[in-house]
Design an enzyme around this catalytic site. Structure first.
Site, PDB file in Angstrom:
ATOM      1  N   LYS A 107      -6.658   3.260  -0.444  1.00  0.00           N
ATOM      2  CA  LYS A 107      -5.271   3.585  -0.785  1.00  0.00           C
ATOM      3  C   LYS A 107      -4.853   4.982  -0.347  1.00  0.00           C
ATOM      4  O   LYS A 107      -3.761   5.184   0.150  1.00  0.00           O
ATOM      5  CB  LYS A 107      -5.003   3.392  -2.279  1.00  0.00           C
ATOM      6  N   GLU A 167      -4.161  -5.520   1.031  1.00  0.00           N
ATOM      7  CA  GLU A 167      -3.760  -5.948  -0.316  1.00  0.00           C
ATOM      8  C   GLU A 167      -4.607  -5.283  -1.399  1.00  0.00           C
ATOM      9  O   GLU A 167      -4.103  -4.893  -2.458  1.00  0.00           O
ATOM     10  CB  GLU A 167      -3.887  -7.475  -0.433  1.00  0.00           C
ATOM     11  N   ILE A 203      -4.214  -8.252  -7.812  1.00  0.00           N
ATOM     12  CA  ILE A 203      -2.830  -8.772  -7.879  1.00  0.00           C
ATOM     13  C   ILE A 203      -2.237  -8.826  -6.458  1.00  0.00           C
ATOM     14  O   ILE A 203      -2.177  -7.798  -5.793  1.00  0.00           O
ATOM     15  CB  ILE A 203      -1.922  -7.872  -8.751  1.00  0.00           C
ATOM     16  N   ASP A 239      -4.374   8.585  -7.828  1.00  0.00           N
ATOM     17  CA  ASP A 239      -4.679   7.241  -7.321  1.00  0.00           C
ATOM     18  C   ASP A 239      -3.473   6.290  -7.485  1.00  0.00           C
ATOM     19  O   ASP A 239      -3.056   5.651  -6.517  1.00  0.00           O
ATOM     20  CB  ASP A 239      -5.941   6.720  -8.038  1.00  0.00           C
ATOM     21  N   LYS A 259      -0.884   4.368  -4.571  1.00  0.00           N
ATOM     22  CA  LYS A 259      -0.541   2.944  -4.614  1.00  0.00           C
ATOM     23  C   LYS A 259       0.971   2.728  -4.648  1.00  0.00           C
ATOM     24  O   LYS A 259       1.498   1.847  -3.976  1.00  0.00           O
ATOM     25  CB  LYS A 259      -1.214   2.304  -5.831  1.00  0.00           C
ATOM     26  N   GLY A 280     -12.797  -2.735  -9.949  1.00  0.00           N
ATOM     27  CA  GLY A 280     -14.068  -3.450 -10.088  1.00  0.00           C
ATOM     28  C   GLY A 280     -14.425  -4.156  -8.786  1.00  0.00           C
ATOM     29  O   GLY A 280     -13.539  -4.520  -8.008  1.00  0.00           O
TER      30      GLY A 280
END
Ligand code: HSE
Length: 393
Positions: free
Chosen positions: A98, A122, A129, A194, A198, A295
């Site tokens: 990212k 993605e 998601i 972070d 995004k 994760g």
């Protein structure tokens, strides 16, 4: 690429790389196999056969039999170099980095156009998601008003543990690190960098506007204390770290800030490492996406989904950039906030208007008032650990 087996060259074998390896092994229907994995440290013990590994990036980048480069490393500069070279060499690229993507969006857009190869990412935004593809494919008009939500798993995990289990910040952070949710440098999570990277990516796919990460204000949960937690609980609220981008008077603004969230808000029930995104559009009001945001396997599954999309030649069209009616970026927006501090000299209340509540005790003080986002960006006083801020709904 239909009906053929895709050969993958992977960079990085950390949490996400290993997650990808696992989901790939457990997904029978996908015609992809790992040919090489480029790693930095050849002496580290690895859970899979050593024949997969190399430390020479050209074994992947210059191998004509490798169709897709999957970039999953931590080092932003090296990641950009790898992705640029792979695209120039005509390889499709999938990435989860990212920071690298957010900092280089104009160049990455250009590289895709010049080399006519797809670059999918993605996994970079909300891990499991499928939000980028939705913004690209479903919301290809100017009816979208806002993208708002939780897009950092670690801080949501920490806040959940604090609010639901009364764990200390330090213990909850340690757990988020042990579970592989946090960044190598966890200040990127807890100070809100972070989720900022995004939201910069999501803003481009939602509205077609290129914004540099440094233009977007981020403030995380690093100053949160027991007094703030009690303030939220007394109002039957919880606290969530919210990233958002929103149209306003023909412009678009964005930020990352902790919010006080009421029980009726859909984001209230997004717990642990889950992320939740609320889209607001003209005729549908709100639509809500939720899923694991950090994760190994959750992120690996998004990487796998991108690899699978390449099998049917999917690429981002960036329709909203091409529509040429992008909103301009602004920080000129008013926010209603709770500002907690210890002594009056620590803050500049003259920056506030409409102060509706004032509280003083021997230990802490707070005000509820309105301030311009641009003033928050310039406010040196927010660096003081005694000072915290929460946006009120
Ligand atoms: N550190 C990130 C998070 C990982 O906690 O959300 C997923 O991007």
């Amino acid at each position: 690429m239909e009906n053929k087996i895709i050969n993958l060259g992977i960079f990085g074998f950390g949490v996400v790389g290993q997650g990808l390896y696992e989901v790939l092994n457990r997904t029978k229907g996908i015609n992809a196999r790992i040919k090489k994995i480029c790693i930095k440290d050849p002496n580290k013990s690895r859970p899979i056969d050593s024949s997969y590994f190399t430390t020479d990036k050209n074994e992947i980048l210059e191998d004509p039999t490798i169709d897709v480069v999957v970039e999953l490393i931590n080092d932003t500069e090296a990641a950009f170099e790898i992705v640029s070279k792979a695209l120039r060499n005509g390889k499709a690229v999938v990435s989860a980095s990212k920071r690298m993507i957010a900092e280089n969006l104009p160049a990455l857009y250009q590289l895709q156009a010049e080399n006519k190869v797809p670059f999918l990412y993605e996994a970079s935004s909300c891990a499991s998601i499928p939000i980028i593809r939705n913004l690209e494919e479903y919301y290809d008009n100017d009816l979208l008003n806002a993208v708002e939500g939780i897009c950092n798993g670690s801080t949501n995990y920490i806040l959940t543990k604090i609010f639901e289990e009364n764990l200390s910040f330090a213990t909850a952070l340690q757990q988020a690190q042990d579970l592989g949710f946090a960044e190598t440098d966890p200040t990127l999570d807890i100070e809100g960098y972070d989720p900022k990277f995004k939201i910069v990516i999501l803003l481009l796919h939602a509205f077609g506007t290129f914004v540099k990460p440094e233009e977007v204000f981020n403030f995380g949960i690093h100053h949160l204390n027991d007094f703030d937690i009690q303030f939220a609980k007394q109002r039957n609220c919880t606290i969530k770290l919210i990233a958002q981008c929103r149209r306003q008077n023909g412009n678009v603004f964005a930020y990352v800030l902790p919010h006080l969230i009421k029980e009726h808000n859909l984001l209230y029930d997004v717990y642990n490492e889950y992320n939740g995104i609320l889209l607001e559009s003209a005729f549908t009001d709100k639509q809500f996406f939720v899923g694991k945001g950090a994760g190994g396997t959750a992120t690996g599954s998004a990487v796998l989904s991108d690899i699978s999309a390449l099998l049917y030649n999917y690429r981002y069209e960036y329709k909203k950039i091409k529509q040429n009616n992008q909103p301009s970026f602004t920080n000129d927006v008013k926010l209603k906030v709770y500002l907690r501090y210890k002594t009056p000299d620590q803050v500049d209340l003259a920056e506030f208007f409409n102060i509706s509540e004032k509280y003083e005790s021997t230990e802490w003080r707070y005000v509820v008032g309105t301030i311009n986002l641009q003033k928050l960006r310039e406010a040196g006083w927010l660096k003081n650990k005694d000072v915290n801020i929460l946006v009120l709904e």
